[in-house]
Motif scaffolding. Structure first.
Motif, short mmCIF file in Angstrom:
data_model
loop_
_atom_site.label_atom_id
_atom_site.label_comp_id
_atom_site.label_asym_id
_atom_site.label_seq_id
_atom_site.Cartn_x
_atom_site.Cartn_y
_atom_site.Cartn_z
N SER A 39 105.93 32.30 -16.79
CA SER A 39 105.83 33.75 -16.88
C SER A 39 106.64 34.30 -18.05
O SER A 39 106.24 35.27 -18.68
CB SER A 39 106.29 34.38 -15.57
N SER A 79 103.87 38.76 -24.76
CA SER A 79 103.67 37.33 -24.56
C SER A 79 104.01 36.95 -23.12
O SER A 79 103.29 36.21 -22.45
CB SER A 79 104.54 36.55 -25.53
N ASN A 81 101.78 36.78 -14.59
CA ASN A 81 102.35 37.78 -13.68
C ASN A 81 101.34 38.26 -12.66
O ASN A 81 101.65 38.42 -11.48
CB ASN A 81 102.81 39.00 -14.46
N GLY A 97 101.45 38.58 -18.53
CA GLY A 97 100.06 38.16 -18.72
C GLY A 97 99.48 37.71 -17.41
O GLY A 97 99.91 38.14 -16.33
N LEU A 98 98.53 36.81 -17.50
CA LEU A 98 97.92 36.29 -16.28
C LEU A 98 98.98 35.66 -15.38
O LEU A 98 98.84 35.63 -14.17
CB LEU A 98 96.87 35.24 -16.64
N SER A 122 107.16 32.77 -20.79
CA SER A 122 106.69 32.07 -22.00
C SER A 122 107.78 31.18 -22.58
O SER A 122 108.00 31.15 -23.79
CB SER A 122 106.27 33.05 -23.10
N MET A 166 108.18 26.13 -24.55
CA MET A 166 107.24 25.53 -25.50
C MET A 166 107.29 26.20 -26.88
O MET A 166 106.43 25.97 -27.71
CB MET A 166 105.82 25.53 -24.95
N1 PHE Z 1 103.80 34.13 -20.16
C1 PHE Z 1 102.38 34.14 -20.18
C2 PHE Z 1 101.89 34.76 -18.87
O1 PHE Z 1 102.67 35.12 -18.04
C3 PHE Z 1 101.76 32.79 -20.40
C4 PHE Z 1 102.39 32.02 -21.50
C5 PHE Z 1 103.03 30.82 -21.26
C6 PHE Z 1 102.36 32.52 -22.82
C7 PHE Z 1 103.65 30.11 -22.26
C8 PHE Z 1 102.98 31.82 -23.83
C9 PHE Z 1 103.64 30.62 -23.53
O2 PHE Z 1 100.73 34.91 -18.67
#
Ligand code: PHE
Length: 451
Positions: free
Chosen positions: A226, A20, A26, A23-24, A228, A231
């Motif tokens: 980054s 989680s 990073n 992802g994008l 997550s 939320m």
């Molecule tokens: N953390 C994820 C990323 O780095 C994005 C994300 C944000 C996922 C909030 C879940 C909640 O891409």
């Protein structure tokens, strides 16, 4: 009543939570923020934000999830029903929908770039200028971008319908190690390119005269995005955790791997950017889509390598997007009693339609490009939900645990099976009571005063 899902092991949980986090945010957004905010000084501020503010809040989210065994809304309904704290749940769900909607658009771009690289679109293109043109015309093509956005959302839907163990866990276990290996190869190539040292200097030599309140807010927002946090994604994932796992070790692993991947992404991008030339570090949303195709032309087997990289980027995005989807889905299942299938289809459909303006905000439609307050719709939503709402969520979560739930109760859950060392109790208590709320508040006040 359906049985609630649970992770198969601690490793599975860490991989899913790291999935989680990584992802994008990073690979796509971290280098953009570094470029916009002056390079190495930003990187240092970012590290402080991750370990002083991000880590304690992640522990807090895991704790809230595991105590209540509920989603972001349900957790507060159980702990403090009919209280203003429910706003954290509302904010979390809203952010889940909105972030998923535009996240899927950018993930769609990466799918498009995977296909283009396979087709050999970039083979003849060697200058930064030319890849920039290709990128601009690609994101202006509304129907294609919307189609890819739809395709990506469908992928998320398929994984999340499988549930916790058979869907999310199974895929994260396979895909995360693969992503890491490829990134490492890419870094090795990038730092051995001609003129790579210029990029390394930009990335690693701090210039503190460029640090302002805005830099710190950007770093804080980036840390929340980054990791997550803010939320309820980590509340939701923590709720599928059994009582015997060690929360601190898991949180530390997630923060370390997430930071390492972001750092490596920068190490791949900036040397390549300065080596190729013709591209500014401030290039914004298109940074990796412009820099990387040019880099792949300098590598033996570049086409195969490039395709593999964009594929893995899709995967990193997928393991993050499913957590965004799961935040909302878990609410509909836990609190409204919906079947998983119905909840997934409903949330994914709404997020798809919500994402259309973002998909059109780079030239696909005039109104979406013009956007709000001089920003395109996607950038605007990212600022409000991807930066501001998450940071606000983090502030409220730390206040909730420290002052509404109370540290004694929270510490009891954190230290359930494993006894916590006293420095950890001390650090966590004061981080949530003082460091997190005060630093976020100062930042907000500074922002309002300078706005
Ligand atoms: N953390 C994820 C990323 O780095 C994005 C994300 C944000 C996922 C909030 C879940 C909640 O891409």
């Amino acid at each position: 009543m359906q049985a609630r899902g649970q992770w198969g092991s601690q490793l599975a949980f860490i991989l899913a939570a790291a999935g989680s986090a990584i992802g994008l945010g990073n690979i796509w957004r971290f280098p953009i923020e570094v470029g916009r905010n002056g390079g190495a000084a930003f990187v240092l501020v970012y590290l402080v934000c991750v370990f002083l503010v991000g880590l304690p809040i992640m522990l807090g989210e895991f704790t809230l999830g595991r105590t209540t065994q509920k989603n972001v809304m349900g957790a507060f309904l159980v702990l403090k029903p009919h209280s203003p704290w429910l706003i954290i749940g509302v904010l979390g769900l809203l952010s889940g929908f909105v972030i998923l909607s535009y996240y899927s658009v950018v993930a769609g771009w990466t799918m498009g770039y995977f296909i283009k690289t396979l087709q050999g679109t970039f083979v003849q293109v060697s200058s930064g200028e030319a890849t920039k043109k290709l990128f601009t015309s690609f994101i202006q093509d509304g129907p294609t971008v919307i189609g890819l956005h739809l395709g990506f959302m469908a992928l998320c839907l398929l994984v999340v319908i499988g549930g916790v163990q058979k869907g999310i866990e199974r895929w994260c276990k396979i895909l995360m190690p693969l992503l890491f290996g490829l990134l490492l190869l890419l870094v090795i190539r990038a730092v051995t390119l001609p003129h790579a040292t210029k990029g390394l200097a930009f990335y690693l030599k701090p210039d503190f005269s460029r640090v302002t309140g805005k830099t710190i807010l950007a770093a804080m927002g980036q840390a929340f995005f980054s990791l997550s946090l803010g939320m309820g994604a980590m509340i939701t994932y923590g709720s599928y955790l059994s009582k015997k796992e060690n929360l601190f070790r898991s949180a530390l692993w997630v923060c370390l791997t997430d930071t390492l991947v972001a750092f490596l992404a920068g190490l791949a991008i900036f040397p390549a950017l300065f080596s190729v030339g013709g591209i500014e570090p401030q290039a914004g949303a298109g940074l990796i889509f412009i820099v990387l195709p040019t880099l792949f032309n300098h590598i033996p087997l570049g086409q195969a390598f490039g395709a593999a990289f964009f594929l893995l980027l899709v995967i990193a995005a997928l393991t993050s997007a499913i957590s965004l989807l799961e935040v909302c889905v878990a609410y509909f299942i836990d609190d409204l009693g919906w079947q998983r299938k119905k909840a997934v289809v409903f949330v994914a459909l709404i997020a798809f339609f919500l994402g259309i303006p973002s998909a059109l905000s780079f030239g696909g439609a005039h109104w979406a490009t013009r956007g709000i307050g001089g920003k395109g719709i996607l950038d605007f939503l990212d600022l409000i939900f991807g930066h501001f709402a998450l940071t606000l969520g983090g502030l409220l979560i730390s206040l909730f645990i420290a002052y509404a739930l109370g540290m004694p109760k929270a510490l009891k859950e954190l230290c359930l099976e494993t006894s916590c060392p006293s420095w950890l109790r001390f650090f966590w208590t004061w981080a949530l009571r003082v460091i997190c709320p005060v630093s976020i508040l100062i930042l907000f006040i500074h922002l309002i005063l300078t706005a």
